[in-house]
Motif scaffolding. Structure first.
Motif: not given
Length: 479
Positions: A444-458
């Motif tokens: 459980s040592q890895t942060f998983r970042i898999k957001p909705p595909m609509c996120i922005t650079k902001r």
């Protein structure tokens, strides 16, 4: 709309504005919800965070809790909300179908299943043109195993350590992560082989993977050669030569491992592994439950990033943006093996599911979400890589598109996993500052970042700044 709350963690990060106003929460008080959870909901369904979130409403990349606090969702209901929470196009199509026809068994014809089957299979290369619709990823992988065994008349299936392919008694043999294993017999005919993990495994260098960010390990490879890939293929051959019969039913792999923390293999590993399996009469199964539908950015399906065409592809999660549906896509010949006897699914491919699935495909295309995954995902990977270079505890940043892993270590030399209590605190701090991220990996040592595909650079700038603050706080606590 201004936030109504003060974070318990001080940060300069400013949450991007959102003009959506959530409805007023009118259900049971938080304490009563907690009590029901304890008394009436199976304890195997664990909750995240010390004080579990009580979520009330979602809008695109945002979630709102019962007190109106807003969060940037970087985990998308475990890589499932592909086009955005309550996406207007998908919601509208679903509402329309709800008033027309919810369910009739697929022994009758109805428009939705035919329209969707044509639309979905048009996105696959030949000969992958036949679909069997199911309700969950575990069920899809279960069926893929079944088809491979029926079709080849062989039994053994090879899988990679660290892979997650479901929690049903059948697929548990393919799931190779201890926390998901129960003390019951499982995995008959399933053989695990070494995971070609170029960060944590015995071999790996600085050019191995298909990602804008490589490992910090040194590389001794000459132009056009990959020492790590060759070594992992030797291990794969070793498994084939010692642990299974001369003929096998198949091999299953995720194009990028999901639950294990966005683990990527060396380039060309899958291509050579597929060839070795086919030489032994086996079928190649690509588990696209997390990598499918444009998430990797450069391609619509994860297998395309490896330059292979599988024999069977399994889909779930993002296929329905949160609606419970899944699919197995294969060739006519392989699908026919299942037609020798009855194999029936009551809810798979019902009118509602098919309309949702079709609306999700439309939203991905109309909103340009594959391109957005590539642009925003690459930007995020490069921004997170700056934090890896700054903090000793950020061991690896990896991934492709909006499928990202950040592996935490005590130090980069040893690559020992950062202790759970330290990771927990960083994770809790991110949540308190308004960013929800997932967890994965063997420890459980890895942060998983898999957001909705609509996120922005902001949104990315905000999230990276929040993560930076959380890491900074960890350094301060340690010193």
């Amino acid at each position: 709309r201004q936030q109504k709350w003060k974070s318990s963690v001080s940060t300069q990060a400013k949450m991007p504005p959102c003009n959506f106003v959530p409805e007023k929460y009118e259900s049971y008080p938080y304490e009563r919800m907690q009590k029901i959870r304890e008394q009436n909901i199976a304890p195997s369904l664990r909750t995240y965070y010390k004080k579990p979130l009580l979520l009330h409403q979602g809008h695109m990349q945002w979630l709102f809790d019962h007190e109106g606090r807003r969060y940037l969702d970087l985990f998308a209901g475990i890589v499932t909300v592909s086009v955005g929470h309550c996406h207007p196009k998908v919601t509208m199509a679903t509402q329309k179908q709800l008033a027309r026809l919810w369910h009739t068994t697929n022994i009758y014809m109805y428009p939705a299943i035919h329209e969707y089957a044509e639309k979905l299979t048009s996105l696959f290369p030949d000969p992958l043109k036949v679909v069997y619709l199911t309700n969950s990823g575990s069920e899809a992988n279960d069926l893929a195993m079944f088809m491979a065994r029926l079709h080849t008349r062989n039994f053994d299936i090879i899988c990679l350590r660290g892979g997650y392919h479901g929690g049903s008694p059948y697929t548990l043999g393919l799931t190779s992560l201890t926390p998901y294993k129960h003390g019951v017999a499982n995995g008959f005919g399933c053989t695990t082989t070494m995971l070609p993990d170029v960060f944590r495994g015995p071999w790996g260098g600085s050019h191995c993977r298909d990602s804008p960010v490589q490992t910090v390990r040194k590389c001794s490879c000459t132009e056009g050669a990959c020492h790590a890939k060759d070594q992992y293929i030797e291990q794969f051959k070793d498994t084939l030569n010692t642990s299974v019969p001369k003929t096998v039913a198949g091999f299953i792999a995720e194009p990028i491992q999901g639950v294990n923390g966005a683990v990527q293999y060396p380039r060309n590993f899958l291509k050579e592994a597929y060839q070795l399996i086919r030489e032994r009469g086996g079928l190649c199964i690509s588990d696209e439950v997390q990598t499918g539908f444009g998430r990797t950015g450069s391609h619509f399906w994860g297998f395309q990033t490896h330059g292979v065409v599988p024999d069977i592809v399994t889909l779930a999660k993002g296929i329905g943006n949160g609606f419970p549906m899944a699919a197995v896509v294969t060739t006519k010949e392989i699908a026919s093996s299942l037609a020798q006897n009855l194999h029936f699914n009551t809810f798979g491919g019902n009118p509602l599911a098919c309309v949702v699935g079709a609306a999700v495909l439309d939203a991905i295309e109309e909103d340009g979400l594959q391109k957005n995954s590539e642009d925003v995902g690459t930007y995020m990977l490069l921004e997170l890589a700056k934090l890896r270079d700054k903090f000793e505890i950020v061991g690896d940043v990896r991934g492709k598109g909006l499928m990202i892993g950040v592996e935490m270590v005590t130090d980069k030399d040893s690559r020992h996993p950062l202790p759970a209590e330290e990771i927990n605190q960083i994770w809790e701090d991110c949540k308190d500052m308004g960013v929800l991220i997932g967890r994965g990996g063997l420890y459980s040592q890895t942060f998983r970042i898999k957001p909705p595909m609509c996120i922005t650079k902001r949104d990315v700038n905000f999230a990276v700044e929040v993560f930076h603050t959380a890491l900074q706080r960890h350094v301060e606590r340690s010193t």
